[in-house]
Design a protein around this motif. Structure first.
Motif, PDB file in Angstrom:
ATOM      1  N   MET A 134       0.836  -1.195   0.000  1.00 17.32           N
ATOM      2  CA  MET A 134       0.000   0.000   0.000  1.00 17.32           C
ATOM      3  C   MET A 134       0.873   1.247   0.000  1.00 17.32           C
ATOM      4  N   VAL A 135       0.487   2.220  -0.802  1.00 20.48           N
ATOM      5  CA  VAL A 135       1.211   3.493  -0.893  1.00 20.48           C
ATOM      6  C   VAL A 135       0.201   4.634  -0.846  1.00 20.48           C
ATOM      7  N   ARG A 136       0.687   5.823  -0.658  1.00 18.93           N
ATOM      8  CA  ARG A 136      -0.170   6.999  -0.726  1.00 18.93           C
ATOM      9  C   ARG A 136      -0.462   7.323  -2.189  1.00 18.93           C
ATOM     10  N   GLU A 137      -1.692   7.715  -2.476  1.00 18.24           N
ATOM     11  CA  GLU A 137      -2.079   8.071  -3.843  1.00 18.24           C
ATOM     12  C   GLU A 137      -1.183   9.168  -4.396  1.00 18.24           C
ATOM     13  N   GLU A 138      -0.816  10.116  -3.549  1.00 15.84           N
ATOM     14  CA  GLU A 138      -0.016  11.249  -3.997  1.00 15.84           C
ATOM     15  C   GLU A 138       1.391  10.865  -4.436  1.00 15.84           C
ATOM     16  N   SER A 139       1.815   9.624  -4.084  1.00 26.03           N
ATOM     17  CA  SER A 139       3.164   9.190  -4.465  1.00 26.03           C
ATOM     18  C   SER A 139       3.304   8.989  -5.969  1.00 26.03           C
ATOM     19  N   GLY A 140       2.189   8.711  -6.628  1.00 28.14           N
ATOM     20  CA  GLY A 140       2.223   8.461  -8.066  1.00 28.14           C
ATOM     21  C   GLY A 140       2.656   7.053  -8.433  1.00 28.14           C
ATOM     22  N   VAL A 141       3.001   6.229  -7.451  1.00 31.42           N
ATOM     23  CA  VAL A 141       3.422   4.848  -7.700  1.00 31.42           C
ATOM     24  C   VAL A 141       2.188   4.007  -8.004  1.00 31.42           C
ATOM     25  N   THR A 142       2.232   3.246  -9.083  1.00 31.31           N
ATOM     26  CA  THR A 142       1.089   2.412  -9.474  1.00 31.31           C
ATOM     27  C   THR A 142       1.444   0.931  -9.573  1.00 31.31           C
ATOM     28  N   SER A 143       2.704   0.599  -9.303  1.00 26.64           N
ATOM     29  CA  SER A 143       3.133  -0.795  -9.402  1.00 26.64           C
ATOM     30  C   SER A 143       4.213  -1.086  -8.370  1.00 26.64           C
ATOM     31  N   ALA A 144       4.158  -2.293  -7.800  1.00 27.22           N
ATOM     32  CA  ALA A 144       5.175  -2.695  -6.826  1.00 27.22           C
ATOM     33  C   ALA A 144       6.551  -2.813  -7.460  1.00 27.22           C
ATOM     34  N   THR A 145       6.609  -2.917  -8.759  1.00 26.69           N
ATOM     35  CA  THR A 145       7.907  -3.017  -9.440  1.00 26.69           C
ATOM     36  C   THR A 145       8.657  -1.681  -9.427  1.00 26.69           C
ATOM     37  N   LYS A 146       8.011  -0.637  -8.939  1.00 26.63           N
ATOM     38  CA  LYS A 146       8.630   0.693  -8.892  1.00 26.63           C
ATOM     39  C   LYS A 146       9.027   1.090  -7.466  1.00 26.63           C
ATOM     40  N   LEU A 170      10.259 -12.224   4.808  1.00 19.85           N
ATOM     41  CA  LEU A 170      10.904 -13.082   3.814  1.00 19.85           C
ATOM     42  C   LEU A 170      10.296 -12.880   2.433  1.00 19.85           C
ATOM     43  N   ASN A 171       8.967 -12.758   2.365  1.00 17.81           N
ATOM     44  CA  ASN A 171       8.312 -12.545   1.074  1.00 17.81           C
ATOM     45  C   ASN A 171       8.808 -11.268   0.405  1.00 17.81           C
ATOM     46  N   ALA A 172       8.894 -10.197   1.200  1.00 22.26           N
ATOM     47  CA  ALA A 172       9.345  -8.920   0.646  1.00 22.26           C
ATOM     48  C   ALA A 172      10.783  -9.031   0.151  1.00 22.26           C
ATOM     49  N   ALA A 173      11.637  -9.685   0.953  1.00 19.04           N
ATOM     50  CA  ALA A 173      13.040  -9.847   0.562  1.00 19.04           C
ATOM     51  C   ALA A 173      13.145 -10.651  -0.727  1.00 19.04           C
ATOM     52  N   ASP A 174      12.362 -11.735  -0.829  1.00 19.28           N
ATOM     53  CA  ASP A 174      12.377 -12.566  -2.033  1.00 19.28           C
ATOM     54  C   ASP A 174      11.904 -11.772  -3.247  1.00 19.28           C
ATOM     55  N   LEU A 186      -1.563  -1.596  -4.211  1.00 22.74           N
ATOM     56  CA  LEU A 186      -1.022  -1.866  -5.544  1.00 22.74           C
ATOM     57  C   LEU A 186      -1.519  -3.220  -6.070  1.00 22.74           C
ATOM     58  N   PRO A 187      -1.541  -3.408  -7.378  1.00 26.56           N
ATOM     59  CA  PRO A 187      -2.166  -4.612  -7.947  1.00 26.56           C
ATOM     60  C   PRO A 187      -1.394  -5.908  -7.726  1.00 26.56           C
ATOM     61  N   GLU A 188      -0.083  -5.832  -7.488  1.00 25.57           N
ATOM     62  CA  GLU A 188       0.713  -7.060  -7.386  1.00 25.57           C
ATOM     63  C   GLU A 188       0.432  -7.824  -6.085  1.00 25.57           C
ATOM     64  N   ILE A 189       0.212  -9.119  -6.212  1.00 25.60           N
ATOM     65  CA  ILE A 189       0.137 -10.040  -5.067  1.00 25.60           C
ATOM     66  C   ILE A 189       1.363 -10.936  -5.176  1.00 25.60           C
ATOM     67  N   ILE A 190       2.227 -10.921  -4.167  1.00 25.07           N
ATOM     68  CA  ILE A 190       3.551 -11.531  -4.326  1.00 25.07           C
ATOM     69  C   ILE A 190       3.715 -12.875  -3.617  1.00 25.07           C
ATOM     70  N   SER A 191       2.660 -13.378  -2.991  1.00 26.88           N
ATOM     71  CA  SER A 191       2.839 -14.633  -2.240  1.00 26.88           C
ATOM     72  C   SER A 191       1.517 -15.356  -2.080  1.00 26.88           C
ATOM     73  N   LYS A 192       1.605 -16.588  -1.624  1.00 27.33           N
ATOM     74  CA  LYS A 192       0.435 -17.350  -1.187  1.00 27.33           C
ATOM     75  C   LYS A 192       0.383 -17.270   0.332  1.00 27.33           C
ATOM     76  N   GLU A 193      -0.748 -16.846   0.866  1.00 26.95           N
ATOM     77  CA  GLU A 193      -0.908 -16.728   2.313  1.00 26.95           C
ATOM     78  C   GLU A 193      -2.210 -17.402   2.738  1.00 26.95           C
ATOM     79  N   PRO A 194      -2.215 -18.736   2.851  1.00 22.23           N
ATOM     80  CA  PRO A 194      -3.417 -19.405   3.340  1.00 22.23           C
ATOM     81  C   PRO A 194      -3.533 -19.201   4.857  1.00 22.23           C
ATOM     82  N   LEU A 195      -4.511 -18.423   5.267  1.00 19.97           N
ATOM     83  CA  LEU A 195      -4.670 -18.095   6.679  1.00 19.97           C
ATOM     84  C   LEU A 195      -5.644 -19.067   7.333  1.00 19.97           C
ATOM     85  N   GLY A 196      -5.248 -19.614   8.473  1.00 21.22           N
ATOM     86  CA  GLY A 196      -6.142 -20.553   9.127  1.00 21.22           C
ATOM     87  C   GLY A 196      -5.820 -20.762  10.581  1.00 21.22           C
ATOM     88  N   PRO A 197      -6.763 -21.351  11.314  1.00 17.66           N
ATOM     89  CA  PRO A 197      -6.555 -21.633  12.730  1.00 17.66           C
ATOM     90  C   PRO A 197      -5.630 -22.830  12.935  1.00 17.66           C
TER      91      PRO A 197
END
Length: 339
Positions: A129-141, A157-161, A217-228
Motif C-alpha cells: 500500500m502506498v499513498r495516492e499522492e506518491s504516483g506509484v502504481t506498481s510494486a515493481t517501482k 521473507l516474502n518482501a526480501a524474495d 497496488l495490484p501485485e500479489i507476491i505470495s500465497k498466504e493461506p490463513l487458518g486456525p
C-alpha cells in the motif's frame, strides 16, 4: 487366526490409549467452562475489539463456532491478543486452546513448532500500500523505498524474495515488533510503503482518516493461506477445530443459514440431515453431541454469512469473495462431506 487376534487386540489397546490421551484438551476446556482463543491485537474484519473489549471478526467467529459446538453457547470464549512473536509459543505452551489469528499456514510452522493447522479460513496474498499522492502504481517501482514491515512474520521473507527477484533495493526496510507500530509509522510518514497480507491492508485502510488517499497496488507476491491451528498430538481437539470450519463451509454449500436452520431440520436432503444431526451421529466420535453442527450454524452462521458480515463487499473492508468463493462458484473453498 492367532496373529489376527493379537493384531486386533493391539489395535484396540492403542485406540483406547489414544482416546484417553486425545481427550485432554476437550476435557480441560469443558471443566474450565470456556474456550481460550488466541487472536490478533486488532485487525478489523478478522479479530477486532470494540471500546468494551467485545471481539468480532471472521476469525473470532471461528472460535465462537467451536464454543457453540462444545457448550451450545457461542459466548463461552475468552480472547487473548497475541503479537506475531509470541503466538506460536502461547499455543504450544497451552496458554490458549486454539490460535485463530491471521496466521499463514507454512510447512515449517506445521512441522517444527508443535502445532497443527486445521484448515484454511481465508486464502490471501501479500500486497503493498502506498499513498495516492506518491504516483506509484506498481510494486515493481518500489526499489529504494522505505518499507514498513512487521517482524516475526512471513511478510519479511516474502518482501526480501520479491525485491531480490525483481532486482530492487530493500535496504530501507523499517521493521517493527507489532502491527499497530507498523500502521502508525506508515501514517506518520516514516515509510513510503506498507506491506502485509492484502486483506490486512484493506482492513487497516478502512480505519484510516482518509482511506481514499491510500492505494493497494495490484501485485500479489505470495500465497498466504490463513487458518486456525491447535497443538499437535490431540487428535480429538484437532478434529473438533477442523470440522467446525468444515461445518460452516458445508452449511453454505447446502444453503443452510442461521435464519433457516430450524426449518432445515425437516429437510429430506440426506446431506442436510447428517449435517444437522437429524440422521446419524457424527458428534460422538469427536466427543460432542449429535447436533454439534446445528449449534454452530444456529448461533454463529455459515461461512458465507460470516464473510459477508465481516469482510465482504458491503463492509468498509470491501473484499470480494474471489478465490474464497465456494468451489461451486468458481472459488477454492471446499469441505469434505459429513457422511
Amino acid at each position: 487366526m492367532k496373529k489376527q487376534l493379537i493384531t486386533c487386540a493391539v489395535a484396540a489397546a492403542m485406540a483406547t490409549t489414544s482416546s484417553a490421551a486425545f481427550a485432554q484438551t476437550l476435557d480441560e476446556v469443558m471443566e474450565r467452562g470456556f474456550l481460550q482463543c488466541g487472536v490478533t491485537e486488532g485487525v478489523p474484519g478478522f479479530s477486532f475489539p470494540d471500546e468494551n473489549n467485545n471481539w468480532t471478526g471472521l476469525e473470532v467467529d471461528f472460535c465462537r463456532g467451536m464454543a457453540a459446538a462444545i457448550f451450545d453457547d457461542p459466548e463461552a470464549v475468552r480472547y487473548t491478543p497475541l503479537t506475531s512473536q509470541v503466538r506460536f509459543e502461547s499455543l504450544a505452551n497451552g496458554n490458549i486452546d486454539v490460535l485463530s489469528r491471521t496466521t499463514t499456514w507454512t510447512m515449517s510452522r506445521d512441522t517444527d513448532l508443535g502445532i497443527t493447522f486445521t484448515g484454511t479460513m481465508f486464502y490471501d496474498g501479500q500486497g503493498f500500500m502506498v499513498r495516492e499522492e506518491s504516483g506509484v502504481t506498481s510494486a515493481t517501482k518500489l526499489s529504494g523505498a522505505a518499507v514498513c514491515i512487521e517482524s516475526g512474520t512471513t511478510t519479511e521473507l516474502n518482501a526480501a524474495d520479491y525485491f531480490a527477484t525483481q532486482g530492487m533495493d530493500l535496504s530501507n526496510a523499517v521493521v517493527f515488533v507489532n502491527q499497530d507500530e507498523v500502521v502508525q509509522a506508515y501514517l506518520d510518514g516514516r515509510c513510503d510503503v506498507y506491506t502485509t497480507d492484502s486483506s490486512a491492508l484493506a482492513a487497516e485502510r478502512s480505519g484510516f482518516p482518509d482511506p481514499e488517499a491510500h492505494m493497494i497496488l495490484p501485485e500479489i507476491i505470495s500465497k498466504e493461506p490463513l487458518g486456525p491451528s491447535v497443538r499437535s498430538g490431540d487428535t480429538q481437539w484437532f478434529n473438533i477445530a477442523k470440522w467446525t470450519l468444515f461445518a460452516m463451509l458445508n452449511a453454505e454449500e447446502l444453503g443452510v443459514t442461521s435464519e433457516n436452520v430450524d426449518d432445515m431440520l425437516g429437510s429430506e436432503n440426506p446431506s442436510i440431515r447428517r449435517l444437522l444431526g437429524v440422521e446419524g451421529d457424527f458428534g460422538t466420535p469427536i466427543g460432542l453431541s449429535a447436533d454439534w453442527a446445528y449449534r454452530i450454524i444456529k448461533h454463529v452462521g455459515n461461512y458465507g454469512q460470516l464473510y459477508a458480515m465481516h469482510v465482504g463487499p458491503d463492509t468498509p473492508i470491501n473484499i470480494p469473495r474471489g478465490v474464497n468463493s465456494l468451489w461451486t462458484d468458481g472459488g477454492v473453498m471446499y469441505a469434505p462431506p459429513i457422511r
